[in-house]
Design an enzyme around this catalytic site. Structure first.
Site, PDB file in Angstrom:
ATOM      1  N   GLY A  70       0.815  -1.204   0.000  1.00  9.72           N
ATOM      2  CA  GLY A  70       0.000   0.000   0.000  1.00  9.72           C
ATOM      3  C   GLY A  70       0.844   1.246   0.000  1.00  9.72           C
ATOM      4  O   GLY A  70       2.078   1.195   0.154  1.00  9.72           O
ATOM      5  N   PRO A  71       0.224   2.409  -0.177  1.00 12.54           N
ATOM      6  CA  PRO A  71       0.967   3.676  -0.211  1.00 12.54           C
ATOM      7  C   PRO A  71       1.610   3.973   1.139  1.00 12.54           C
ATOM      8  O   PRO A  71       1.237   3.380   2.164  1.00 12.54           O
ATOM      9  CB  PRO A  71      -0.114   4.707  -0.555  1.00 12.54           C
ATOM     10  CG  PRO A  71      -1.308   3.936  -0.967  1.00 12.54           C
ATOM     11  CD  PRO A  71      -1.212   2.587  -0.363  1.00 12.54           C
ATOM     12  N   PRO A  72       2.546   4.915   1.174  1.00 12.33           N
ATOM     13  CA  PRO A  72       3.142   5.293   2.460  1.00 12.33           C
ATOM     14  C   PRO A  72       2.103   5.925   3.385  1.00 12.33           C
ATOM     15  O   PRO A  72       1.213   6.656   2.946  1.00 12.33           O
ATOM     16  CB  PRO A  72       4.218   6.317   2.051  1.00 12.33           C
ATOM     17  CG  PRO A  72       4.487   6.062   0.617  1.00 12.33           C
ATOM     18  CD  PRO A  72       3.213   5.572   0.032  1.00 12.33           C
ATOM     19  N   GLY A  73       2.214   5.616   4.672  1.00 16.21           N
ATOM     20  CA  GLY A  73       1.377   6.266   5.659  1.00 16.21           C
ATOM     21  C   GLY A  73       0.039   5.623   5.915  1.00 16.21           C
ATOM     22  O   GLY A  73      -0.779   6.194   6.643  1.00 16.21           O
ATOM     23  N   VAL A  74      -0.230   4.436   5.356  1.00 16.18           N
ATOM     24  CA  VAL A  74      -1.530   3.803   5.589  1.00 16.18           C
ATOM     25  C   VAL A  74      -1.508   2.870   6.795  1.00 16.18           C
ATOM     26  O   VAL A  74      -2.526   2.277   7.134  1.00 16.18           O
ATOM     27  CB  VAL A  74      -2.002   3.038   4.331  1.00 16.18           C
ATOM     28  CG1 VAL A  74      -2.208   3.978   3.180  1.00 16.18           C
ATOM     29  CG2 VAL A  74      -1.011   1.932   3.954  1.00 16.18           C
ATOM     30  N   GLY A  75      -0.341   2.710   7.450  1.00 14.59           N
ATOM     31  CA  GLY A  75      -0.290   1.940   8.691  1.00 14.59           C
ATOM     32  C   GLY A  75       0.141   0.508   8.536  1.00 14.59           C
ATOM     33  O   GLY A  75      -0.304  -0.350   9.308  1.00 14.59           O
ATOM     34  N   LYS A  76       1.027   0.216   7.591  1.00 15.44           N
ATOM     35  CA  LYS A  76       1.448  -1.173   7.377  1.00 15.44           C
ATOM     36  C   LYS A  76       2.286  -1.677   8.555  1.00 15.44           C
ATOM     37  O   LYS A  76       2.046  -2.768   9.083  1.00 15.44           O
ATOM     38  CB  LYS A  76       2.243  -1.267   6.059  1.00 15.44           C
ATOM     39  CG  LYS A  76       1.443  -0.882   4.831  1.00 15.44           C
ATOM     40  CD  LYS A  76       2.238  -1.075   3.562  1.00 15.44           C
ATOM     41  CE  LYS A  76       3.418  -0.124   3.464  1.00 15.44           C
ATOM     42  NZ  LYS A  76       3.009   1.272   3.343  1.00 15.44           N
ATOM     43  N   THR A  77       3.280  -0.900   8.962  1.00 21.79           N
ATOM     44  CA  THR A  77       4.151  -1.337  10.050  1.00 21.79           C
ATOM     45  C   THR A  77       3.430  -1.330  11.380  1.00 21.79           C
ATOM     46  O   THR A  77       3.548  -2.273  12.185  1.00 21.79           O
ATOM     47  CB  THR A  77       5.393  -0.435  10.113  1.00 21.79           C
ATOM     48  OG1 THR A  77       6.061  -0.446   8.840  1.00 21.79           O
ATOM     49  CG2 THR A  77       6.354  -0.923  11.175  1.00 21.79           C
ATOM     50  N   SER A 121      -4.668   2.865 -19.022  1.00 17.64           N
ATOM     51  CA  SER A 121      -6.023   3.087 -18.514  1.00 17.64           C
ATOM     52  C   SER A 121      -6.533   4.488 -18.817  1.00 17.64           C
ATOM     53  O   SER A 121      -7.535   4.896 -18.243  1.00 17.64           O
ATOM     54  CB  SER A 121      -6.068   2.835 -17.000  1.00 17.64           C
ATOM     55  OG  SER A 121      -5.235   3.753 -16.324  1.00 17.64           O
ATOM     56  N   LYS A 135      -8.314   3.943  -7.377  1.00 18.99           N
ATOM     57  CA  LYS A 135      -8.887   4.982  -8.230  1.00 18.99           C
ATOM     58  C   LYS A 135     -10.233   5.450  -7.700  1.00 18.99           C
ATOM     59  O   LYS A 135     -10.547   6.650  -7.757  1.00 18.99           O
ATOM     60  CB  LYS A 135      -9.032   4.434  -9.659  1.00 18.99           C
ATOM     61  CG  LYS A 135      -7.700   4.154 -10.341  1.00 18.99           C
ATOM     62  CD  LYS A 135      -7.900   3.537 -11.710  1.00 18.99           C
ATOM     63  CE  LYS A 135      -6.552   3.257 -12.386  1.00 18.99           C
ATOM     64  NZ  LYS A 135      -6.710   2.635 -13.711  1.00 18.99           N
TER      65      LYS A 135
END
Length: 807
Positions: free
Chosen positions: A365-372, A688, A731
């Site tokens: 996912g994008p940076p800052g979405v809370g993966k870690t 696209s 999107k």
């Protein structure tokens, strides 16, 4: 260098002119034979000139050894007239000559400087004493004795050297022989050569011998002390071994034995596998036989410390209460239902199968979405230890597998180090930035991870440092990445990929109220009543001050508000402080981003597309403009090759539909078409944007505006068919952030609508399209076709999986 025998001396006949050879690092004395290596061109020419005549050569020493091409003033005038005994040409072009000093000489005049020196010499006759006085004999004996002592201290004394010293009866010849073999500076040796009185020359040499004897005595003393220290160390080692044997007989235990017993106890308590325990006992046996101060002993101790401290059998007990685990996950993270369901499924299976292997998940996912941070919540929900390492920029395979113990400073790999830090063999192990692993001559870390992340292999993971198998099957590995494409296919095949899309405006508002604002208040030392932020103010911050898929910038802006309030409190102002929509700009400055409603209106030739990026989805404006010309198509905005081909296909579609669109058959021959995608500094590409390009182009040709509340995504064919796309979730979230009401998606993507969050499907109207005719009907403010389009199918107008509630 050897002396010339007196009986071999013959009467020397010196010509009027002699070639001069300037020598470096040596002063040649009469009656001496020594080799010289010649490389300078002028010196080679001087030797060749001497060999062409009577083999006589004037040897003089340079004053400065660094000068490559000396002038007459750079050379001592007093030197030695020498005879070339032998000459040899070397492979590298240099000459090796063997010369014999015949007599001292002084340069009267330099007749030639280039290409080599030619001089007129004056021969200096040696002064021979008619008889040897007692004082002279004492000086000669003193010189012989000191020379013998120096040679003895250096360990090079031999009967031949002793006989040579005893055979010389002339004091001047003895002084020259000793001076030639002492390590004198050039200035000191030249001073001896220029002294013509043999008695005074012998006195000078005696002074040099006295200094050299002192230096040699000190050097020999230092060497003897070092040798005695080595002998003492060996003697102490044997004595310690004897004491150890005696204490063993008496029943006493020394410190070394105590240390060995401690290691045995640690090995027993570690409950290692059989192979690891055998290796540990083997290394302990080697350590017992080593000297405690030996260099290898410290290496073995470090290895044993790692073996006994690695958590071979230490495990955390899993919390299998599904309700409690769900409450913990919900308290730490909002939404993210797919990830939470996967963790609860794992805990459910663990209740039924205690020996289940740990899952290997990959959060993308994008940076800052809370993966870690999600990994930390998972560890807390399961009651496990947590550890993480960052793989970004890692290029050395040894970072994963460890270094061989033969290297200085060797350590285990980051996997074993992380397990030791966690103190458990079943932690939640986060491998951050798995898509940013590098590779160079030291190996490929991604290839080393194949064994770590393979459930069929990691039960016997082999670290190069430990060199014994370690069971990683109980570890719950979670990798994180921003993109899936850079991950090698073999590594990606071993992981279960879970995609985390960006957050919508509503989600950000709830996360800010429940998580971000309380955390920033606490970090900045504020009480909950010191700062009042109403939901409309947070919404304005989200819309006008951040534009991201994650939450990092939003938390920074909230933190900035908290710091400014903390300053006002520190300045003794009274609270509470209420921040409203009206005074928000005083704290954060003017708005950085304008909403789409403020930025656009229904315009001709401007269509809104949806794009996928590595930081989430984004909206993309496509502009088309017409000018009188000759049918040229211009594409700007740093478009990639795929988008350029899509633009060509869009133009071909418009030409093929010229009659239905009420366009002249030859319209393209009289117009120049310019298609531009703003933000020209950012490269753009992807399969696209075809229908967006075609919509903007048809709008410009027909002068029918495009609806500003409609966004679209899909590729176009020459026949006008709409092809499926990827990244629909990202999107759709981007369209929601941009306040889009209607999204046109290919009919082949109907299956993907089910995976969209309910709030996205509730707030967006999804229209399924199969060809460009349907796209234009929905996107333009009025129908562009001359005749009515075919009726739409019920599947497209009323998709069961895509409810069409307006935002």
């Amino acid at each position: 260098m050897t002396p010339q025998r007196e009986e071999d001396q013959q009467e020397l006949i010196v010509p009027e002119v002699l070639p001069l050879l300037a020598v470096r690092d040596v002063v040649v004395f009469p009656n001496m034979v020594l080799p010289l290596f010649v490389g300078r061109e002028s010196s080679v020419l001087a030797i060749e000139a001497a060999l062409a005549q009577d083999r006589l050569l004037f040897l003089a020493t340079q004053k400065d050894q660094a000068i490559e091409n000396p002038e007459p003033e750079d050379i001592y005038l007093l030197g030695t007239i020498s005879l070339i005994l032998r000459m040899l040409k070397l492979p590298d072009g240099r000459l090796k000559i063997l010369v014999q000093g015949k007599a001292k000489g002084r340069v009267r005049d330099f007749l030639q400087v280039r290409p080599y020196f030619q001089v007129t010499p004056d021969v200096i006759s040696e002064v021979f004493l008619p008889e040897i006085t007692a004082e002279t004999e004492a000086l000669m004996r003193n010189a012989r004795e000191m020379s013998e002592k120096i040679l003895t201290l250096k360990g090079v004394m031999s009967p031949d050297l002793l006989s040579i010293l005893d055979s010389i009866e002339d004091p001047g010849h003895l002084a020259d022989l000793v001076a030639a073999n002492l390590r004198l500076k050039i200035e000191e040796a030249q001073a001896v050569l220029e002294e013509l009185d043999p008695i005074r020359r012998l006195i000078i040499v005696n002074d040099f011998l006295r200094k050299e004897l002192e230096v040699s005595s000190i050097q020999a003393k230092i060497q003897n002390q070092a040798r005695e220290e080595m002998d003492r160390t060996q003697r102490e080692y044997f004595l310690r071994e004897q004491i150890r044997a005696i204490k063993k007989e008496l029943g006493d235990i020394d410190e070394t034995a105590k240390e060995m017993e401690e290691y045995r106890g640690k090995i027993a308590r570690a409950r290692m596998p059989k192979s690891a325990e055998e290796e540990a006992l083997k290394q302990l046996s080697r350590l017992e036989q080593m000297h405690p101060d030996a260099a290898e002993a410290s290496v073995v101790r470090t290895y044993l410390d790692w073996l006994v401290e690695v958590p071979w059998s230490k495990s955390s007990r899993d919390k299998l209460d599904l309700k409690e685990a769900k409450n913990i996950l919900d308290a730490d993270h909002y939404n993210l239902e797919q990830v939470k369901d996967r963790i609860l499924e794992y805990l459910s299976v663990r209740q039924l199968n205690k020996k289940m292997k740990g899952p290997i998940l990959c959060f993308v996912g994008p940076p800052g979405v809370g993966k870690t941070s999600l990994g930390q919540s998972i560890a807390r929900a399961m009651g496990r230890k947590f550890t993480r390492i960052s793989l970004g920029g890692m290029r050395d395979e040894a970072e994963i597998r460890g270094h061989r113990r033969t290297y200085i400073g060797a350590l285990p790999g980051r996997i074993i180090q992380g397990l030791k830090t966690a103190g458990s063999n079943n932690p939640v192990f986060i491998l951050d930035e798995v898509d940013k692993i590098g590779m160079d001559f030291r190996g490929d870390p991604a290839a080393a991870l194949l064994e770590v992340l393979d459930p069929e292999q990691n039960h016997a993971f082999s670290d190069h440092y430990l060199n014994v198998p370690f069971d990683l099957s109980k570890v719950m590995f979670i990798t994180t990445a921003n993109l899936v494409d850079p991950i090698p296919s073999a590594l990606k095949d071993r992981m279960e990929v879970i995609r985390l899309s960006g957050y919508t405006e509503e989600e950000k508002l709830k996360i800010a109220q429940g998580f971000l604002l309380p955390r920033q208040l606490q970090e900045n030392g504020l009480k909950p009543g010191d700062l009042k932020l109403a939901p409309p103010v947070l919404r304005k911050i989200i819309i006008h001050y951040t534009q991201e898929a994650g939450l990092r910038n939003l938390e920074r802006e909230i933190g900035s508000l908290c710091r400014k309030v903390a300053r006002r409190i520190a300045e003794k102002e009274k609270g509470p402080f209420t921040i409203s929509r009206a005074n928000l700009h005083r704290y954060l400055g003017p708005p950085r981003f304008l909403s789409e409603d403020e930025l656009e209106k229904d315009e001709v030739g401007v269509a809104t597309g949806l794009a996928w990026t590595q930081v989430g989805g984004e909206t993309l404006a496509v502009e088309a403009s017409l000018m009188r010309g000759k049918g040229q198509l211009t594409l700007t905005g740093q478009l990639g090759e795929v988008m350029r081909e899509s633009a060509q296909a869009a133009l071909s579609y418009a030409r093929s539909r010229a009659d239905r669109l009420k366009l002249a058959p030859d319209f393209y021959e009289k117009l120049d078409i310019h298609i531009h995608v703003p933000a020209g500094a950012t490269p753009k590409d992807g399969p696209s944007a075809g229908i967006t390009l075609a919509t903007a182009l048809v709008s410009a040709l027909t002068q029918i505006p495009v609806r500003r509340d409609v966004a679209m995504t899909g590729e176009i064919t020459l026949r006008g068919k709409v092809l499926p796309i990827g990244g629909l979730k990202e999107k759709a979230i981007a369209a929601l952030r941009a306040r889009i009401r209607t999204v046109l998606v290919p009919v082949a993507n109907q299956k993907d609508l089910v995976e969209l969050p309910k709030y996205v499907r509730r707030r967006l109207k999804f229209v399924l399209v199969s060809d460009m005719d349907e796209v234009l009907t929905e996107a333009l403010v009025r129908r562009p076709f001359q005749e009515k389009p075919k009726p739409k199918t019920s599947r497209r107008r009323q998709p069961a999986t895509a409810p069409r509630a307006l935002a």
